[in-house]
Design a protein around this motif. Structure first.
Motif, short mmCIF file in Angstrom:
data_model
loop_
_atom_site.label_atom_id
_atom_site.label_comp_id
_atom_site.label_asym_id
_atom_site.label_seq_id
_atom_site.Cartn_x
_atom_site.Cartn_y
_atom_site.Cartn_z
N GLU A 96 0.74 -0.94 0.15
CA GLU A 96 0.11 0.09 -0.10
C GLU A 96 0.89 0.93 -0.05
OE1 GLU A 96 -3.17 -0.11 -0.14
OE2 GLU A 96 -3.74 -2.06 0.26
N GLN A 140 -1.88 8.95 -6.15
CA GLN A 140 -2.93 9.61 -5.21
C GLN A 140 -2.41 10.98 -4.90
OE1 GLN A 140 -6.30 7.01 -3.58
NE2 GLN A 140 -6.31 8.14 -1.36
N HIS A 153 -11.50 6.33 4.96
CA HIS A 153 -11.10 4.74 4.56
C HIS A 153 -10.37 4.90 3.52
CE1 HIS A 153 -14.03 6.54 2.19
NE2 HIS A 153 -14.35 5.89 0.98
N ARG A 154 -10.11 5.84 3.06
CA ARG A 154 -8.53 5.87 2.24
C ARG A 154 -7.72 6.01 2.24
NH1 ARG A 154 -11.10 6.88 -3.42
NH2 ARG A 154 -8.64 5.72 -4.54
N ASP A 171 -4.39 4.67 0.70
CA ASP A 171 -3.95 4.74 -0.65
C ASP A 171 -3.21 5.94 -0.44
OD1 ASP A 171 -5.62 2.81 -0.92
OD2 ASP A 171 -7.41 4.31 -1.48
N ASN A 180 -9.95 14.26 1.69
CA ASN A 180 -9.55 13.31 2.59
C ASN A 180 -10.35 13.51 3.77
OD1 ASN A 180 -8.58 15.57 3.10
ND2 ASN A 180 -6.59 15.27 2.64
N ASP A 211 -17.49 10.81 1.51
CA ASP A 211 -17.06 11.18 0.07
C ASP A 211 -17.68 11.89 -0.29
OD1 ASP A 211 -14.98 9.51 -0.62
OD2 ASP A 211 -16.03 7.31 -1.84
#
Length: 267
Positions: A134, A170, A180-181, A184, A220, A224
């Motif tokens: 990741e 990203q 949740h991201r 990434d 962030n 979303d």
């Protein structure tokens, strides 16, 4: 050719053929006029290969890009332009279910289809591709050389599966540990994200792939589309937009994806 046509052609045989097709087709500003001496479907027939070998996929200079784009836009019909504005992964006749976005090309002018694959990490496709660590773990190396090598691997795999673009790097800056991201991205420090992001973009684009930096800007928050990011102007430009600015200026990133959430109340 007059000086303008020579400037458009730029000395490249494919671009010259596109310009010649434009001159013979009677097109002006993308429209096909009734007095066209040759049907546009017949122009440039048989010039370009159906499949492009990997050795033909390589970066070119900005001047060459400008010349090709100018010539192609003049040679394209209005319908061809409209068709290229629509993208849908379900349209891909080869990689159905694996391509995130698919855009038709213009075969008669040598414009290939555009396939875009999601991540991170890796290249998400129906084919077997490498799944690296990741980005958050890669950020812990504090080593842009690692990010560059990962980018180079992405480029090679994109070409291997007949694709063009990775929907990444990203370039978001970590803001909430519950996001949740968070996995990434490269971290919560904008300098670290900038250094690693620029290196990844260079790794991809210097080896024949394209990248889409995402998500500009301040994407962030916990959710979303239902969330909004509230950021003062100085912090927005100093921190959250810096990775995107540097990717544009230092790595000539191919494209940018906007964020899903509202920023200071606006989409």
């Amino acid at each position: 050719m007059d000086s303008k046509e020579q400037r458009i052609a730029g000395g490249d045989e494919y671009t010259e053929q596109a310009v010649q097709a434009f001159m013979e087709s009677g097109q002006h500003d993308g429209y096909v006029h009734p007095e066209s001496p040759a049907p546009v479907e017949e122009s440039a027939t048989g010039i370009f290969p159906d499949e492009y070998p990997r050795e033909m996929i390589y970066p070119i200079s900005e001047a060459e890009v400008d010349a090709k784009v100018e010539a192609l836009i003049k040679a394209m019909t209005f319908r061809e332009k409209c068709d290229m504005l629509y993208v849908d992964g379900a349209l891909d006749p080869v990689d159905k279910g694996g391509t995130t976005m698919y855009s038709v090309g213009v075969p008669r002018l040598g414009v290939p289809v555009m396939r875009q694959h999601d991540g991170p990490p890796g290249i998400r496709a129906r084919y077997e591709t490498t799944s690296p660590p990741e980005p958050l773990l890669l950020g812990c190396t504090f080593d842009p050389k690692v990010a560059y090598e990962i980018g180079r691997m992405y480029a090679e795999e994109l070409k291997s599966i007949g694709s063009n673009m990775k929907l990444g790097a990203q370039l978001d800056v970590g803001r909430s540990p519950s996001w949740h991201r968070l996995k990434d991205i490269y971290g919560e420090d904008y300098y670290l994200v900038s250094e690693m992001g620029v290196a990844e973009v260079r790794g991809v684009q210097e080896h024949g792939g394209m990248t889409m930096g995402k998500h500009m800007g301040a994407y962030n928050t916990v959710g979303d589309t239902l969330q909004t990011a509230l950021v003062d102007e100085q912090t927005l430009h100093t921190a959250y937009l810096q990775p995107f600015e540097r990717a544009c200026k230092e790595a000539k990133i191919s494209s940018i994806m906007t964020s899903y959430n509202t920023l200071n109340g606006f989409f």
